[in-house]
Each structure stands twice: as C-alpha cells, then as structure tokens.
Design a protein around this motif. Structure first.
Motif, short mmCIF file in Angstrom:
data_model
loop_
_atom_site.label_atom_id
_atom_site.label_comp_id
_atom_site.label_asym_id
_atom_site.label_seq_id
_atom_site.Cartn_x
_atom_site.Cartn_y
_atom_site.Cartn_z
N THR A 146 6.96 5.20 -6.97
CA THR A 146 6.30 5.19 -5.66
C THR A 146 5.39 6.40 -5.51
O THR A 146 4.26 6.29 -5.03
CB THR A 146 7.35 5.17 -4.53
N ALA A 147 5.86 7.58 -5.93
CA ALA A 147 5.03 8.80 -5.85
C ALA A 147 3.80 8.68 -6.74
O ALA A 147 2.70 9.11 -6.34
CB ALA A 147 5.87 10.01 -6.24
N ALA A 148 3.96 8.09 -7.92
CA ALA A 148 2.81 7.92 -8.82
C ALA A 148 1.78 6.98 -8.21
O ALA A 148 0.57 7.23 -8.28
CB ALA A 148 3.29 7.39 -10.17
N ILE A 149 2.24 5.89 -7.60
CA ILE A 149 1.32 4.94 -6.95
C ILE A 149 0.56 5.63 -5.82
O ILE A 149 -0.67 5.49 -5.69
CB ILE A 149 2.09 3.71 -6.43
N LEU A 150 1.27 6.41 -5.01
CA LEU A 150 0.61 7.13 -3.91
C LEU A 150 -0.38 8.16 -4.44
O LEU A 150 -1.47 8.37 -3.87
CB LEU A 150 1.65 7.79 -3.01
N GLY A 151 -0.03 8.84 -5.53
CA GLY A 151 -0.93 9.82 -6.12
C GLY A 151 -2.21 9.18 -6.63
O GLY A 151 -3.31 9.70 -6.43
N VAL A 152 -2.08 8.04 -7.30
CA VAL A 152 -3.26 7.33 -7.80
C VAL A 152 -4.14 6.86 -6.64
O VAL A 152 -5.37 6.99 -6.67
CB VAL A 152 -2.84 6.14 -8.70
N ALA A 195 -2.56 9.37 13.15
CA ALA A 195 -1.11 9.60 13.12
C ALA A 195 -0.38 8.28 12.90
O ALA A 195 0.57 8.22 12.11
CB ALA A 195 -0.66 10.25 14.43
N LEU A 196 -0.80 7.22 13.59
CA LEU A 196 -0.16 5.92 13.40
C LEU A 196 -0.39 5.38 11.99
O LEU A 196 0.52 4.79 11.39
CB LEU A 196 -0.66 4.92 14.44
N ALA A 197 -1.57 5.61 11.44
CA ALA A 197 -1.84 5.17 10.06
C ALA A 197 -0.96 5.94 9.08
O ALA A 197 -0.50 5.37 8.08
CB ALA A 197 -3.32 5.37 9.73
N LEU A 198 -0.71 7.21 9.34
CA LEU A 198 0.17 8.00 8.49
C LEU A 198 1.59 7.43 8.49
O LEU A 198 2.20 7.26 7.42
CB LEU A 198 0.19 9.46 8.95
N ALA A 217 5.81 3.99 5.96
CA ALA A 217 6.67 2.80 5.97
C ALA A 217 6.39 1.91 4.76
O ALA A 217 7.32 1.37 4.15
CB ALA A 217 6.46 2.02 7.27
N VAL A 218 5.12 1.78 4.39
CA VAL A 218 4.77 0.98 3.21
C VAL A 218 5.34 1.64 1.95
O VAL A 218 5.89 0.97 1.07
CB VAL A 218 3.24 0.79 3.11
N ALA A 219 5.22 2.96 1.86
CA ALA A 219 5.77 3.68 0.70
C ALA A 219 7.28 3.50 0.63
O ALA A 219 7.85 3.31 -0.46
CB ALA A 219 5.40 5.16 0.78
N LEU A 220 7.95 3.55 1.77
CA LEU A 220 9.40 3.34 1.79
C LEU A 220 9.75 1.92 1.35
O LEU A 220 10.69 1.71 0.57
CB LEU A 220 9.95 3.60 3.20
N ALA A 221 8.98 0.95 1.80
CA ALA A 221 9.23 -0.44 1.43
C ALA A 221 9.03 -0.64 -0.08
O ALA A 221 9.82 -1.33 -0.74
CB ALA A 221 8.31 -1.37 2.22
N VAL A 222 7.98 -0.04 -0.63
CA VAL A 222 7.76 -0.15 -2.08
C VAL A 222 8.91 0.50 -2.84
O VAL A 222 9.42 -0.05 -3.82
CB VAL A 222 6.40 0.49 -2.46
N GLY A 223 9.34 1.66 -2.38
CA GLY A 223 10.46 2.35 -3.03
C GLY A 223 11.74 1.53 -2.97
O GLY A 223 12.48 1.45 -3.97
N LEU A 224 12.01 0.94 -1.82
CA LEU A 224 13.22 0.12 -1.69
C LEU A 224 13.13 -1.15 -2.55
O LEU A 224 14.14 -1.60 -3.11
CB LEU A 224 13.47 -0.24 -0.23
N ALA A 225 11.93 -1.72 -2.65
CA ALA A 225 11.77 -2.92 -3.49
C ALA A 225 11.98 -2.56 -4.96
O ALA A 225 12.61 -3.32 -5.71
CB ALA A 225 10.39 -3.53 -3.27
N LEU A 226 11.46 -1.43 -5.38
CA LEU A 226 11.66 -1.00 -6.77
C LEU A 226 13.11 -0.61 -7.03
O LEU A 226 13.59 -0.69 -8.17
CB LEU A 226 10.73 0.17 -7.09
#
Length: 160
Positions: A79-85, A49-52, A57-66
C-alpha cells in the motif's frame, strides 16, 4: 483678488473631497473582493481536507484487501509503495515541461548542437535552434558597431 483666492480654496477643497471619496470607494471594493477570496480559500481548504481523508480511507481499504492473502506487514508495504508511486506521478504532472520551439514546422530536435551548454549559460534553459544555412559574410554582426565603410550616407539607416 479676494474672489480668486476664495475660488482656489474651493478648488483645493473639492480635490481633497474627491480624493477622499475615491479612497473610500476603493477601500470598500477591496473589502468585498477580500471577503469573496476568503470564502473561496476556505472552501478549497475544506475540499482538500476531505480529499485527504478520502485518500486515507482508500489506502486503508487497499491495505485491508491485500491483508486477506498476505501478512500484515506485506500489505502495508505494498500500500505504501502504491501511494509513493501515485505521489511521484502526480508531482511529475504538476511540473511544467519545457516545450521545444518549432519554427516553420522544422524538427528542432533533429538538428546537431553542442552536447554541453556553453560557458555562462543558465542550466535548464533551452537552446535556440541552429541555423540551417551559413551566415551572410557581409551582414552586420548583432551587438557590434557598424563599420564606417558599410554605411551609405545618402540613405537612412535604422538599427534592427
């Protein structure tokens, strides 16, 4: 005769008592093992659960940086494409890959073989390697009954 009957009763009583003690001991040992496994499972679930949440949080940070140089929708899509890959790569890493069987250091993949599996073969099953030499003409065929002319009655014969 009465004494023998009394001893048989004691033997039966002793066997019943030993069986009861064994059952209680095993039951207690299983309870202790279950407690340990339950604690381990709880710790793994909390870790997952903590890893999720960390991944979110990492996905949010990547999205905000982009989002700094791109429109909102493009940042979210990238961000969704990176997570999918990443999910696809992790799924591929989790699957067991069949390894070709190597016999005597020979390269099995270089041997010619049928391109299509034979009828009745399970799909996905690896093929046995092709023999490098022709089979011996006089050798018995596996699965067939031996011919009577091939058996020497004077020597013992064993099936392989």
């Amino acid at each position: 005769m009465e004494r023998i009957d009394h001893l048989e009763h004691l033997d039966k009583h002793l066997v019943d008592e030993l069986a009861q003690v064994a059952r209680e001991t095993i039951r207690e040992e299983l309870r202790e093992q279950t407690r340990k496994q339950r604690r381990t499972a709880l710790l793994y679930a909390a870790s997952g659960a903590l890893a999720l949440y960390a991944g979110a949080a990492v996905a949010l940070a990547v999205g905000l940086a982009l989002d700094i140089g791109l429109p909102d929708w493009a940042a979210a899509l990238i961000t969704a494409a990176i997570l999918g890959v990443l999910a696809y790569v992790l799924r591929g890493a989790a699957r067991p890959h069949p390894r070709p069987a190597h016999h005597g250091g020979a390269d099995v993949t270089a041997q010619p073989g049928p391109a299509v599996p034979p009828a009745g073969a399970a799909t996905g099953a690896p093929y046995p390697p092709m023999p490098r030499t022709a089979p011996d003409v006089g050798a018995p065929v596996p699965g067939e009954a031996p011919r009577t002319g091939d058996i020497d009655p004077g020597t013992p014969h064993h099936r392989a």
